[in-house]
Design a protein around this motif. Structure first.
Motif, PDB file in Angstrom:
ATOM      1  N   ASN A 281     -10.154  -3.006  16.536  1.00 42.21           N
ATOM      2  CA  ASN A 281     -10.163  -4.308  15.851  1.00 42.21           C
ATOM      3  C   ASN A 281      -9.810  -4.137  14.380  1.00 42.21           C
ATOM      4  O   ASN A 281      -9.002  -4.882  13.821  1.00 42.21           O
ATOM      5  CB  ASN A 281     -11.561  -4.953  15.879  1.00 42.21           C
ATOM      6  CG  ASN A 281     -11.981  -5.395  17.265  1.00 42.21           C
ATOM      7  OD1 ASN A 281     -11.177  -5.391  18.187  1.00 42.21           O
ATOM      8  ND2 ASN A 281     -13.259  -5.752  17.404  1.00 42.21           N
ATOM      9  N   VAL A 282     -10.453  -3.165  13.765  1.00 41.20           N
ATOM     10  CA  VAL A 282     -10.286  -2.959  12.326  1.00 41.20           C
ATOM     11  C   VAL A 282      -8.885  -2.441  12.012  1.00 41.20           C
ATOM     12  O   VAL A 282      -8.235  -2.903  11.080  1.00 41.20           O
ATOM     13  CB  VAL A 282     -11.377  -2.006  11.789  1.00 41.20           C
ATOM     14  CG1 VAL A 282     -11.126  -1.651  10.333  1.00 41.20           C
ATOM     15  CG2 VAL A 282     -12.759  -2.640  11.950  1.00 41.20           C
ATOM     16  N   ARG A 283      -8.418  -1.483  12.819  1.00 41.26           N
ATOM     17  CA  ARG A 283      -7.079  -0.913  12.596  1.00 41.26           C
ATOM     18  C   ARG A 283      -6.010  -2.000  12.665  1.00 41.26           C
ATOM     19  O   ARG A 283      -5.119  -2.074  11.828  1.00 41.26           O
ATOM     20  CB  ARG A 283      -6.763   0.161  13.658  1.00 41.26           C
ATOM     21  CG  ARG A 283      -7.515   1.441  13.461  1.00 41.26           C
ATOM     22  CD  ARG A 283      -6.895   2.311  12.362  1.00 41.26           C
ATOM     23  NE  ARG A 283      -7.915   3.201  11.826  1.00 41.26           N
ATOM     24  CZ  ARG A 283      -8.052   3.536  10.557  1.00 41.26           C
ATOM     25  NH1 ARG A 283      -7.211   3.056   9.661  1.00 41.26           N
ATOM     26  NH2 ARG A 283      -8.998   4.351  10.172  1.00 41.26           N
ATOM     27  N   THR A 284      -6.092  -2.824  13.698  1.00 45.35           N
ATOM     28  CA  THR A 284      -5.096  -3.882  13.887  1.00 45.35           C
ATOM     29  C   THR A 284      -5.104  -4.819  12.688  1.00 45.35           C
ATOM     30  O   THR A 284      -4.048  -5.182  12.154  1.00 45.35           O
ATOM     31  CB  THR A 284      -5.402  -4.679  15.175  1.00 45.35           C
ATOM     32  OG1 THR A 284      -5.579  -3.730  16.223  1.00 45.35           O
ATOM     33  CG2 THR A 284      -4.277  -5.616  15.545  1.00 45.35           C
ATOM     34  N   PHE A 285      -6.306  -5.185  12.260  1.00 49.25           N
ATOM     35  CA  PHE A 285      -6.422  -6.085  11.109  1.00 49.25           C
ATOM     36  C   PHE A 285      -5.843  -5.433   9.850  1.00 49.25           C
ATOM     37  O   PHE A 285      -5.009  -6.026   9.151  1.00 49.25           O
ATOM     38  CB  PHE A 285      -7.889  -6.468  10.893  1.00 49.25           C
ATOM     39  CG  PHE A 285      -8.136  -7.146   9.579  1.00 49.25           C
ATOM     40  CD1 PHE A 285      -7.789  -8.483   9.400  1.00 49.25           C
ATOM     41  CD2 PHE A 285      -8.695  -6.454   8.512  1.00 49.25           C
ATOM     42  CE1 PHE A 285      -7.994  -9.109   8.173  1.00 49.25           C
ATOM     43  CE2 PHE A 285      -8.906  -7.075   7.295  1.00 49.25           C
ATOM     44  CZ  PHE A 285      -8.547  -8.406   7.119  1.00 49.25           C
ATOM     45  N   ASP A 287      -3.761  -2.968   9.534  1.00 43.77           N
ATOM     46  CA  ASP A 287      -2.313  -2.765   9.602  1.00 43.77           C
ATOM     47  C   ASP A 287      -1.568  -4.054   9.269  1.00 43.77           C
ATOM     48  O   ASP A 287      -0.484  -4.016   8.684  1.00 43.77           O
ATOM     49  CB  ASP A 287      -1.909  -2.257  10.997  1.00 43.77           C
ATOM     50  CG  ASP A 287      -2.309  -0.795  11.188  1.00 43.77           C
ATOM     51  OD1 ASP A 287      -2.645  -0.138  10.167  1.00 43.77           O
ATOM     52  OD2 ASP A 287      -2.305  -0.315  12.333  1.00 43.77           O
ATOM     53  N   ALA A 288      -2.160  -5.189   9.634  1.00 41.06           N
ATOM     54  CA  ALA A 288      -1.495  -6.472   9.398  1.00 41.06           C
ATOM     55  C   ALA A 288      -1.600  -6.928   7.945  1.00 41.06           C
ATOM     56  O   ALA A 288      -0.807  -7.759   7.512  1.00 41.06           O
ATOM     57  CB  ALA A 288      -2.075  -7.537  10.325  1.00 41.06           C
ATOM     58  N   VAL A 289      -2.570  -6.421   7.209  1.00 41.56           N
ATOM     59  CA  VAL A 289      -2.742  -6.914   5.823  1.00 41.56           C
ATOM     60  C   VAL A 289      -2.465  -5.860   4.752  1.00 41.56           C
ATOM     61  O   VAL A 289      -2.391  -6.199   3.572  1.00 41.56           O
ATOM     62  CB  VAL A 289      -4.179  -7.481   5.584  1.00 41.56           C
ATOM     63  CG1 VAL A 289      -4.461  -8.641   6.536  1.00 41.56           C
ATOM     64  CG2 VAL A 289      -5.247  -6.398   5.705  1.00 41.56           C
ATOM     65  N   ARG A 290      -2.312  -4.577   5.170  1.00 49.54           N
ATOM     66  CA  ARG A 290      -2.302  -3.541   4.137  1.00 49.54           C
ATOM     67  C   ARG A 290      -1.102  -3.605   3.204  1.00 49.54           C
ATOM     68  O   ARG A 290      -1.157  -3.079   2.098  1.00 49.54           O
ATOM     69  CB  ARG A 290      -2.498  -2.148   4.743  1.00 49.54           C
ATOM     70  CG  ARG A 290      -1.290  -1.496   5.360  1.00 49.54           C
ATOM     71  CD  ARG A 290      -1.581  -0.031   5.673  1.00 49.54           C
ATOM     72  NE  ARG A 290      -2.548   0.142   6.758  1.00 49.54           N
ATOM     73  CZ  ARG A 290      -3.778   0.644   6.607  1.00 49.54           C
ATOM     74  NH1 ARG A 290      -4.201   0.988   5.433  1.00 49.54           N
ATOM     75  NH2 ARG A 290      -4.550   0.788   7.658  1.00 49.54           N
ATOM     76  N   ASP A 291      -0.023  -4.280   3.619  1.00 44.81           N
ATOM     77  CA  ASP A 291       1.142  -4.360   2.736  1.00 44.81           C
ATOM     78  C   ASP A 291       1.122  -5.585   1.829  1.00 44.81           C
ATOM     79  O   ASP A 291       2.046  -5.779   1.041  1.00 44.81           O
ATOM     80  CB  ASP A 291       2.433  -4.340   3.566  1.00 44.81           C
ATOM     81  CG  ASP A 291       2.643  -2.968   4.205  1.00 44.81           C
ATOM     82  OD1 ASP A 291       2.140  -1.974   3.640  1.00 44.81           O
ATOM     83  OD2 ASP A 291       3.293  -2.906   5.274  1.00 44.81           O
ATOM     84  N   LEU A 292       0.118  -6.420   1.945  1.00 50.52           N
ATOM     85  CA  LEU A 292       0.037  -7.572   1.041  1.00 50.52           C
ATOM     86  C   LEU A 292      -0.158  -7.039  -0.380  1.00 50.52           C
ATOM     87  O   LEU A 292      -1.054  -6.223  -0.614  1.00 50.52           O
ATOM     88  CB  LEU A 292      -1.129  -8.488   1.438  1.00 50.52           C
ATOM     89  CG  LEU A 292      -1.026  -9.138   2.825  1.00 50.52           C
ATOM     90  CD1 LEU A 292      -2.303  -9.919   3.149  1.00 50.52           C
ATOM     91  CD2 LEU A 292       0.201 -10.048   2.915  1.00 50.52           C
ATOM     92  N   PRO A 293       0.689  -7.461  -1.324  1.00 54.14           N
ATOM     93  CA  PRO A 293       0.593  -6.887  -2.669  1.00 54.14           C
ATOM     94  C   PRO A 293      -0.745  -7.205  -3.328  1.00 54.14           C
ATOM     95  O   PRO A 293      -1.195  -8.354  -3.291  1.00 54.14           O
ATOM     96  CB  PRO A 293       1.757  -7.567  -3.419  1.00 54.14           C
ATOM     97  CG  PRO A 293       2.086  -8.780  -2.621  1.00 54.14           C
ATOM     98  CD  PRO A 293       1.753  -8.470  -1.201  1.00 54.14           C
ATOM     99  N   LEU A 295      -3.635  -6.120  -2.381  1.00 56.33           N
ATOM    100  CA  LEU A 295      -4.774  -5.984  -1.476  1.00 56.33           C
ATOM    101  C   LEU A 295      -4.947  -4.492  -1.190  1.00 56.33           C
ATOM    102  O   LEU A 295      -4.016  -3.843  -0.714  1.00 56.33           O
ATOM    103  CB  LEU A 295      -4.538  -6.741  -0.172  1.00 56.33           C
ATOM    104  CG  LEU A 295      -5.754  -6.802   0.750  1.00 56.33           C
ATOM    105  CD1 LEU A 295      -6.732  -7.862   0.256  1.00 56.33           C
ATOM    106  CD2 LEU A 295      -5.347  -7.119   2.180  1.00 56.33           C
ATOM    107  N   VAL A 296      -6.111  -3.950  -1.520  1.00 61.42           N
ATOM    108  CA  VAL A 296      -6.328  -2.509  -1.343  1.00 61.42           C
ATOM    109  C   VAL A 296      -7.254  -2.278  -0.156  1.00 61.42           C
ATOM    110  O   VAL A 296      -8.454  -2.566  -0.214  1.00 61.42           O
ATOM    111  CB  VAL A 296      -6.919  -1.881  -2.627  1.00 61.42           C
ATOM    112  CG1 VAL A 296      -7.013  -0.365  -2.482  1.00 61.42           C
ATOM    113  CG2 VAL A 296      -6.089  -2.264  -3.849  1.00 61.42           C
ATOM    114  N   ALA A 297      -6.659  -1.791   0.941  1.00 59.95           N
ATOM    115  CA  ALA A 297      -7.434  -1.534   2.157  1.00 59.95           C
ATOM    116  C   ALA A 297      -8.283  -0.283   1.964  1.00 59.95           C
ATOM    117  O   ALA A 297      -7.893   0.618   1.224  1.00 59.95           O
ATOM    118  CB  ALA A 297      -6.496  -1.365   3.342  1.00 59.95           C
ATOM    119  N   PRO A 298      -9.458  -0.215   2.606  1.00 57.42           N
ATOM    120  CA  PRO A 298     -10.316   0.958   2.416  1.00 57.42           C
ATOM    121  C   PRO A 298      -9.658   2.223   2.945  1.00 57.42           C
ATOM    122  O   PRO A 298      -9.059   2.214   4.020  1.00 57.42           O
ATOM    123  CB  PRO A 298     -11.582   0.618   3.221  1.00 57.42           C
ATOM    124  CG  PRO A 298     -11.212  -0.516   4.110  1.00 57.42           C
ATOM    125  CD  PRO A 298     -10.051  -1.209   3.501  1.00 57.42           C
ATOM    126  N   GLY A 299      -9.766   3.293   2.184  1.00 54.54           N
ATOM    127  CA  GLY A 299      -9.214   4.574   2.601  1.00 54.54           C
ATOM    128  C   GLY A 299     -10.267   5.383   3.346  1.00 54.54           C
ATOM    129  O   GLY A 299     -11.454   5.249   3.068  1.00 54.54           O
TER     130      GLY A 299
END
Ligand SMILES: *Cc1c(COP(=O)(O)O)cnc(C)c1O
Length: 434
Positions: A281-285, A287-293, A295-299
């Motif tokens: 669930n988290v990966r899919t989400f 992956d869909a938002v990580r390229d939004l300028p 927005l910093v996805a958790p590492g």
């Protein structure tokens, strides 16, 4: 070719990206098997864990010890009780200092106070949101006796350097694993890395019970024996023998009920499957938002896994192309826009723990105890710049992604983020006018 214009923001009257009827989240998931497990205990009439023969509590302890890889487990009434018991059994005494990250739930600091010990707050690593080992080293004094690293949101703290620090200064390590069931650091699960680990079974956590509960894990025999006695009025009860009602040390009544143990045992059977679904669930989400300028996805560092109790997203206005927008104003505008879209983003902790009244005003046990025993104190003021920065510019997703059936809802959440990001001009205007 049809040119699609972005749909209007729900905030401005458009249709929300997450339809109302799609927003319901089931957590915890309660199955027929869970109900049967509880009903069986009711039928057995054995509700407390002090019976001479093995109960659901003993079985849960064995199963959780095996699962985590720790030698022992002591089931208790809450995660806070597990933390307090862990510190007490580890020998943290009045006037001692316990290093606690500045970004955590209040219970981590309160558990130290319960031992009449002083929580000394330490700044975080802004990438992992967990205690910074370098800052922890700098906070050590001759009174420091323990470190309570928090595996916040489900990501293990950097335990290698922390253990080295503990070894060098003869400190005990009590992990706050309330949010990190099943997460691995190196090859070891959280709860089995330090001297002891405290898990919460609160309904909101990744391994829930039907109410409140906690699990303390340890591979230290002496700590285990002390924790067992302290859980139960300071009494030692020999298995199979009659209870003697003799207290040998300060104890509490921190026992877990057999009903709650049975519920969690039933949940534990499905835990690996749920964890895998949650991860997906988290990966899919992400992956869909990580390229939004901006927005910093958790590492997730390569040496550990994430239990994903929460998802914390940082927002960088400059990277989003919004110059001159204050971080908190940007976060607030994004939060309002997303919530209008039906995506339940929220803040988790609004201030460093040191700013909460109990620590700031040194209420504790009254008359300044325990701070007046120790010379040092919990810091305040404008320290903990990393913690403050993160609290200002980030939002969290809680609960929504926990359910194994949460994939469609998380896909809608991703759409809500994309939609809001297609209106950054409006967001910027909102942020600037605040
Ligand atoms: C939930 C939580 C606790 C306390 O657990 P309870 O079971 O609610 O007492 C402690 N620390 C952290 C980080 C938590 O999230």
């Amino acid at each position: 070719m049809r040119v699609s214009t972005p749909a209007a923001l729900a905030l401005l009257g458009g249709a929300p990206a997450v339809p109302r009827e799609a927003r319901r989240v089931e957590w915890p998931v309660v199955t027929e098997a869970d109900r049967d497990a509880v009903v069986e205990v009711l039928a057995s009439g054995r509700f407390v864990s002090t019976s001479p023969s093995a109960t659901e509590v003993d079985r849960l302890e064995q199963e959780w010890a095996r699962f985590t890889g720790a030698r022992h487990c002591v089931a208790v009434s809450s995660g806070t009780a597990a933390l307090a018991l862990g510190l007490a059994a580890a020998g943290v005494e009045p006037g001692a200092e316990v290093l606690v990250p500045a970004l955590t739930f209040a219970a981590t600091g309160l558990a130290a106070l319960h031992q009449l010990a002083v929580p000394v707050f330490v700044d975080i690593d802004p990438r992992t949101f967990t205690i910074d080992a370098g800052a922890a080293a700098a906070a050590i004094t001759e009174r420091t006796r323990a470190i309570a690293p928090v595996h916040l949101h489900g990501l293990p703290a950097d335990m290698g350097p922390l253990r080295e620090l503990a070894a060098a200064h003869d400190l005990r390590v009590v992990e706050d694993a309330a949010q990190s069931h099943g997460a691995v650091y190196g090859r070891t699960q959280t709860g089995a890395i330090g001297d002891a680990g405290a898990f919460s079974l609160n309904v909101s956590k990744n391994l829930p019970t039907c109410g409140e509960g906690g699990l303390l894990t340890t591979s230290d025999e002496a700590l285990y024996e002390r924790a067992l006695a302290m859980r139960q009025f300071g009494e030692t009860i020999q298995p199979g023998a009659e209870r003697e009602y003799r207290s040998a040390c300060l104890g509490w009544n921190y026992k877990l009920s057999t009903i709650q143990a049975a519920f969690t045992r039933s949940q534990l059977r499905r835990f690996p499957a749920y964890q895998a679904a949650r991860e997906a669930n988290v990966r899919t989400f992400l992956d869909a938002v990580r390229d939004l300028p901006g927005l910093v996805a958790p590492g997730v560092p390569a040496d550990r896994t994430h239990a994903w109790h929460m998802i914390r997203l940082r927002l960088d206005a400059a990277a989003a192309g919004l110059e001159g927008v204050r971080p908190a104003a940007f976060r607030e505008a994004v939060r309002r826009a997303l919530r209008a879209e039906g995506a339940a983003v929220s803040r988790y902790q609004s201030m460093p723990l040191c700013d909460q009244e109990v620590f700031r005003r040194r209420e504790g046990f009254g008359r300044g105890y325990p701070w007046t025993i120790a010379s040092a104190g919990a810091g305040a003021g404008d320290r903990f710049p990393r913690t403050r920065e993160v609290l200002e510019d980030s939002l969290t997703i809680q609960r929504t992604h926990l359910s194994p059936a949460g994939a469609p809802l998380m896909a809608r959440y991703a759409e809500a983020f994309q939609k809001v990001w297609s209106h950054l001009d409006v967001i910027a205007e909102m942020a600037r006018s605040r």
